[in-house]
Design an enzyme around this catalytic site. Sequence first.
Site, PDB file in Angstrom:
ATOM      1  N   GLY A 188       0.848  -1.182   0.000  1.00  0.00           N
ATOM      2  CA  GLY A 188       0.000   0.000   0.000  1.00  0.00           C
ATOM      3  C   GLY A 188       0.881   1.228   0.000  1.00  0.00           C
ATOM      4  O   GLY A 188       1.838   1.283  -0.768  1.00  0.00           O
ATOM      5  N   ARG A 244       6.945   0.003  -6.819  1.00  0.00           N
ATOM      6  CA  ARG A 244       7.472   1.116  -5.996  1.00  0.00           C
ATOM      7  C   ARG A 244       8.054   0.584  -4.685  1.00  0.00           C
ATOM      8  O   ARG A 244       7.692   1.018  -3.589  1.00  0.00           O
ATOM      9  CB  ARG A 244       6.390   2.164  -5.742  1.00  0.00           C
ATOM     10  CG  ARG A 244       5.896   2.841  -7.012  1.00  0.00           C
ATOM     11  CD  ARG A 244       4.906   3.949  -6.747  1.00  0.00           C
ATOM     12  NE  ARG A 244       5.474   5.018  -5.939  1.00  0.00           N
ATOM     13  CZ  ARG A 244       6.356   5.922  -6.364  1.00  0.00           C
ATOM     14  NH1 ARG A 244       6.771   5.891  -7.605  1.00  0.00           N
ATOM     15  NH2 ARG A 244       6.823   6.850  -5.563  1.00  0.00           N
ATOM     16  N   HIS A 281       5.978  -8.684  -3.889  1.00  0.00           N
ATOM     17  CA  HIS A 281       4.575  -9.068  -3.648  1.00  0.00           C
ATOM     18  C   HIS A 281       4.318 -10.531  -4.003  1.00  0.00           C
ATOM     19  O   HIS A 281       3.807 -10.810  -5.090  1.00  0.00           O
ATOM     20  CB  HIS A 281       3.650  -8.188  -4.491  1.00  0.00           C
ATOM     21  CG  HIS A 281       3.591  -6.775  -4.030  1.00  0.00           C
ATOM     22  ND1 HIS A 281       2.687  -6.335  -3.088  1.00  0.00           N
ATOM     23  CD2 HIS A 281       4.343  -5.702  -4.374  1.00  0.00           C
ATOM     24  CE1 HIS A 281       2.869  -5.040  -2.880  1.00  0.00           C
ATOM     25  NE2 HIS A 281       3.867  -4.625  -3.638  1.00  0.00           N
ATOM     26  N   GLU A 338       1.995 -12.332  -3.112  1.00  0.00           N
ATOM     27  CA  GLU A 338       0.550 -12.583  -3.254  1.00  0.00           C
ATOM     28  C   GLU A 338       0.071 -12.325  -4.680  1.00  0.00           C
ATOM     29  O   GLU A 338      -1.049 -12.706  -5.033  1.00  0.00           O
ATOM     30  CB  GLU A 338      -0.246 -11.723  -2.252  1.00  0.00           C
ATOM     31  CG  GLU A 338      -0.392 -10.242  -2.587  1.00  0.00           C
ATOM     32  CD  GLU A 338       0.871  -9.419  -2.318  1.00  0.00           C
ATOM     33  OE1 GLU A 338       1.921  -9.993  -1.984  1.00  0.00           O
ATOM     34  OE2 GLU A 338       0.797  -8.177  -2.467  1.00  0.00           O
ATOM     35  N   SER A 340       2.989   3.384   2.870  1.00  0.00           N
ATOM     36  CA  SER A 340       3.312   3.146   4.284  1.00  0.00           C
ATOM     37  C   SER A 340       3.006   4.328   5.197  1.00  0.00           C
ATOM     38  O   SER A 340       2.661   4.119   6.367  1.00  0.00           O
ATOM     39  CB  SER A 340       4.775   2.723   4.428  1.00  0.00           C
ATOM     40  OG  SER A 340       5.627   3.717   3.906  1.00  0.00           O
ATOM     41  N   CYS A 358       6.234  -5.411   1.122  1.00  0.00           N
ATOM     42  CA  CYS A 358       6.396  -4.048   0.595  1.00  0.00           C
ATOM     43  C   CYS A 358       6.128  -2.990   1.676  1.00  0.00           C
ATOM     44  O   CYS A 358       6.961  -2.814   2.560  1.00  0.00           O
ATOM     45  CB  CYS A 358       5.496  -3.890  -0.628  1.00  0.00           C
ATOM     46  SG  CYS A 358       6.128  -2.643  -1.742  1.00  0.00           S
ATOM     47  N   ARG A 388      12.863   3.726   1.215  1.00  0.00           N
ATOM     48  CA  ARG A 388      11.582   3.640   0.483  1.00  0.00           C
ATOM     49  C   ARG A 388      11.758   4.004  -0.978  1.00  0.00           C
ATOM     50  O   ARG A 388      12.669   4.747  -1.334  1.00  0.00           O
ATOM     51  CB  ARG A 388      10.563   4.596   1.102  1.00  0.00           C
ATOM     52  CG  ARG A 388      10.090   4.179   2.465  1.00  0.00           C
ATOM     53  CD  ARG A 388       9.103   5.187   3.010  1.00  0.00           C
ATOM     54  NE  ARG A 388       7.957   5.358   2.125  1.00  0.00           N
ATOM     55  CZ  ARG A 388       7.063   6.335   2.255  1.00  0.00           C
ATOM     56  NH1 ARG A 388       7.183   7.213   3.228  1.00  0.00           N
ATOM     57  NH2 ARG A 388       6.054   6.426   1.411  1.00  0.00           N
TER      58      ARG A 388
HETATM   59  N1  GLN Z   1       6.208   2.841  -1.975  1.00  0.00           N
HETATM   60  C1  GLN Z   1       5.276   2.380  -0.997  1.00  0.00           C
HETATM   61  C2  GLN Z   1       5.582   2.947   0.382  1.00  0.00           C
HETATM   62  O1  GLN Z   1       6.527   3.618   0.582  1.00  0.00           O
HETATM   63  C3  GLN Z   1       5.272   0.869  -0.943  1.00  0.00           C
HETATM   64  C4  GLN Z   1       4.688   0.336  -2.222  1.00  0.00           C
HETATM   65  C5  GLN Z   1       3.989  -0.987  -2.093  1.00  0.00           C
HETATM   66  O2  GLN Z   1       3.597  -1.416  -1.016  1.00  0.00           O
HETATM   67  N2  GLN Z   1       3.740  -1.620  -3.219  1.00  0.00           N
HETATM   68  O3  GLN Z   1       4.824   2.709   1.271  1.00  0.00           O
END
Ligand code: GLN
Length: 193
Positions: free
Chosen positions: A46, A135, A170, A172, A48, A78, A105
Amino acid sequence: MKVGILALQGAVREHRHILHTLGVETVDVLSSCDLDGICGLILPGGESTTMGKLLVRYGLLDPIAELGRRGMPVFGTCTGLILLSKHINHSDQYRLGLMDTFVERNAFGRQLASFEADMYIPVLGKTPFHTVFIRAPYIEKADSNVNILLRYDNRILFAEQDNFLAAAFHPELTDDTRIHAYFLEKAAAFHKI
Ligand code: GLN
């Protein structure tokens, strides 16, 4: 055995699907009551900073951190990896702070914001694992009590520390259940205590 999935944001359904494929009962965690009786928790991806704020707003940050410190297995993918880390470079955002790791990050830059690759992860056996990065963060460094499960290009992408498991990618989003099965071994061991 029942495993929780933090359901504030992210690929909750996909994690649930894999756990059901592996024959495990799940509960979507949206309040601290949902933590009752679980023997493991998945923190999906998501964003963070947002997820940290939501954890505070929903009264979940301290109860989850406490359960983690008491030995409940927690698996972060992630954003989940970021939330598990004690240190987040250049950020004072909310976190659970359970792993002795330093996280960077959005670490792969714009060109590589999202990519997929087959990676050999010794703990999963000989067949490579198809990793999906979105990301993604990475672990820049970790204390010696952290067991590094995948390092690529001097970046730690998958690691464990006692009851905690963290992936920059990921699992999942693939059909490969091996990483979830690996996590469930920790949950099953905790279940027996
Ligand atoms: N870039 C997101 C973050 O800093 C993490 C991305 C992801 O969970 N796919 O939270």
